[in-house]
Scaffold this active site. Structure first.
Site, PDB file in Angstrom:
ATOM      1  N   SER A  20       0.829  -1.204   0.000  1.00 14.75           N
ATOM      2  CA  SER A  20       0.000   0.000   0.000  1.00 14.75           C
ATOM      3  C   SER A  20       0.869   1.262   0.000  1.00 14.75           C
ATOM      4  O   SER A  20       1.689   1.443  -0.890  1.00 14.75           O
ATOM      5  CB  SER A  20      -0.969  -0.053   1.179  1.00 14.75           C
ATOM      6  OG  SER A  20      -2.068   0.808   0.970  1.00 14.75           O
ATOM      7  N   ASP A  46      -5.995  -3.932  -2.203  1.00 11.31           N
ATOM      8  CA  ASP A  46      -4.923  -3.549  -1.285  1.00 11.31           C
ATOM      9  C   ASP A  46      -4.221  -4.762  -0.657  1.00 11.31           C
ATOM     10  O   ASP A  46      -4.860  -5.680  -0.152  1.00 11.31           O
ATOM     11  CB  ASP A  46      -5.532  -2.677  -0.175  1.00 11.31           C
ATOM     12  CG  ASP A  46      -4.489  -1.897   0.593  1.00 11.31           C
ATOM     13  OD1 ASP A  46      -3.656  -2.537   1.262  1.00 11.31           O
ATOM     14  OD2 ASP A  46      -4.518  -0.666   0.545  1.00 11.31           O
TER      15      ASP A  46
END
Length: 295
Positions: free
Chosen positions: A42, A156
Site C-alpha cells: 500500500s 490492497d
C-alpha cells in the site's frame, strides 16, 4: 563499514501514516545504511517504489506533492459503480508522472504486495507495469475499485500482508528491517478528546459518530494490526513510528508524520547497528555468542 552491511527493508501499509517511511529512509540514508532490496504494501509500496527509482528520501516530500495526496478529491473520482465508491484512474495517471513505467527501470530490487480478490492469495509483484501494480497495492476494498492486472482482480495488499517481511526476505535476504505504521488509532474517552478529534478530522459527524467510511477504515486498521504480528516477529528490527493519532487520510499532516518516522528510526539506530553487525558473523560465531552470553 556501513557500506558493507546488507539488509532488506519491509515497508507496511497505513495510508497517510505511511508517509513516516520517508522519514525512516532519510535517517538510514544519512547513516550510510542502504537496503539491498525493498518490499512494500500500500503506501509502503509507493514510498518503496520512489526509493527504488533513485529518489532521495530527503526529496520525497516534493515528489509526493506532485501526486497531490493532500487533495484526495483531486486524485480520485466518484465511481458509484457496483465495485467501489471511488475510482483511481486519476491517481494512476499521476503515478505515471513520478515512477518508472516498469519494474525493470528501478535501480534497486523492489516488490509490492496486493491481494487477489478471487482466490484470496497474496500476490507479490516484481515485474511488468509498475504504476498499475502500485495502484493495485493501494486499492482499499470498497473505497477503491479492484485493479485488473495480468488476469487477476487485485485489491490492497494490507488485506493479507500489511508489513511484507517475507517478500523483503525473498527479494534480498536477511536481516530484514520492518517499518510498521499500522498502529491502532486511540479511541476518544472524554468529551474534550472527542472535540479535539473532531477538529483534526472533519469527516467525523457533528455528534462524534463515525461515518460509514470511518467504520470501514477503522476495521481495516484493526485487522492489519493483528495480521502483521506474525511477520513482524521474524524481522531483525521493527521500527514503529508514533503515528497512531493519525488516520489513513491525514495527508495534510505530511511534515509531522514524516518527522515521526525520523524520530522512530533515530531511536532504533543502535538496535539496527547491532542487528547488521550480528548478521556479518558466521553461523558458528553467532551460536557461540548465544551460548556463552545468553544474547
Amino acid at each position: 563499514m556501513a557500506a558493507q552491511l546488507r539488509f532488506s527493508l519491509a515497508l507496511g501499509g497505513g495510508g497517510a501514516r505511511g508517509l513516516a517511511h520517508a522519514g525512516v529512509l532519510d535517517v538510514l540514508d544519512r547513516a550510510g545504511l542502504r537496503p539491498v532490496a525493498v518490499a512494500g504494501t500500500s503506501m509502503g509500496a509507493l514510498i518503496g517504489a520512489l526509493y527504488a527509482a533513485g529518489i532521495k528520501p530527503a526529496r520525497m516530500g516534493e515528489t509526493l506533492d506532485l501526486l497531490d495526496l493532500k487533495g484526495v478529491v483531486s486524485v480520485t473520482a466518484i465511481n458509484l459503480g457496483p465495485e467501489s465508491v471511488l475510482t483511481g484512474d486519476r491517481f494512476e495517471a499521476r503515478l505515471r508522472n513520478v515512477v518508472p513505467a516498469t519494474f525493470s527501470d528501478r535501480r534497486l530490487p523492489f516488490s509490492c504486495v496486493a491481494t487477489d480478490l478471487v482466490t484470496g492469495e497474496r500476490v507479490v509483484m516484481t515485474d511488468g507495469d509498475l504504476p498499475l501494480a502500485l495502484r493495485a497495492s493501494m486499492s482499499i476494498p470498497v473505497m477503491y475499485e479492484p485493479v485488473r492486472r495480468e488476469g487477476r482482480l487485485l485489491v490492497d495488499g494490507g488485506v493479507v500482508d500489511p508489513v511484507p517481511v517475507e517478500a523483503a526476505r525473498a527479494l534480498g535476504g536477511d536481516p530484514v528491517i520492518a517499518v510498521d505504521v499500522s498502529a491502532l488509532l486511540p479511541v476518544p474517552t472524554t468529551a474534550q478528546e472527542a472535540g479535539i478529534a473532531r477538529s483534526r478530522k472533519p469527516e467525523l459527524t457533528s455528534d462524534g459518530t463515525p461515518t460509514a467510511i470511518q467504520v470501514g477504515t477503522r476495521t481495516f486498521d484493526v485487522a492489519s494490526h493483528w495480521l502483521s504480528m506474525a511477520q513482524l516477529a521474524t524481522a531483525a528490527v521493527v521500527i514503529t513510528p508514533d503515528v497512531g493519532g493519525y488516520s489513513i487520510a491525514d495527508f495534510l499532516d505530511n511534515p509531522a508524520i514524516i518527522a515521526e518516522g525520523v524520530a522512530a528510526a533515530g531511536l532504533q539506530m543502535p538496535a539496527i547497528q547491532r542487528a547488521l553487525a550480528e548478521s556479518t558473523r558466521s553461523p558458528l560465531s553467532r551460536w557461540l555468542r548465544t551460548v556463552f552470553s545468553g544474547s
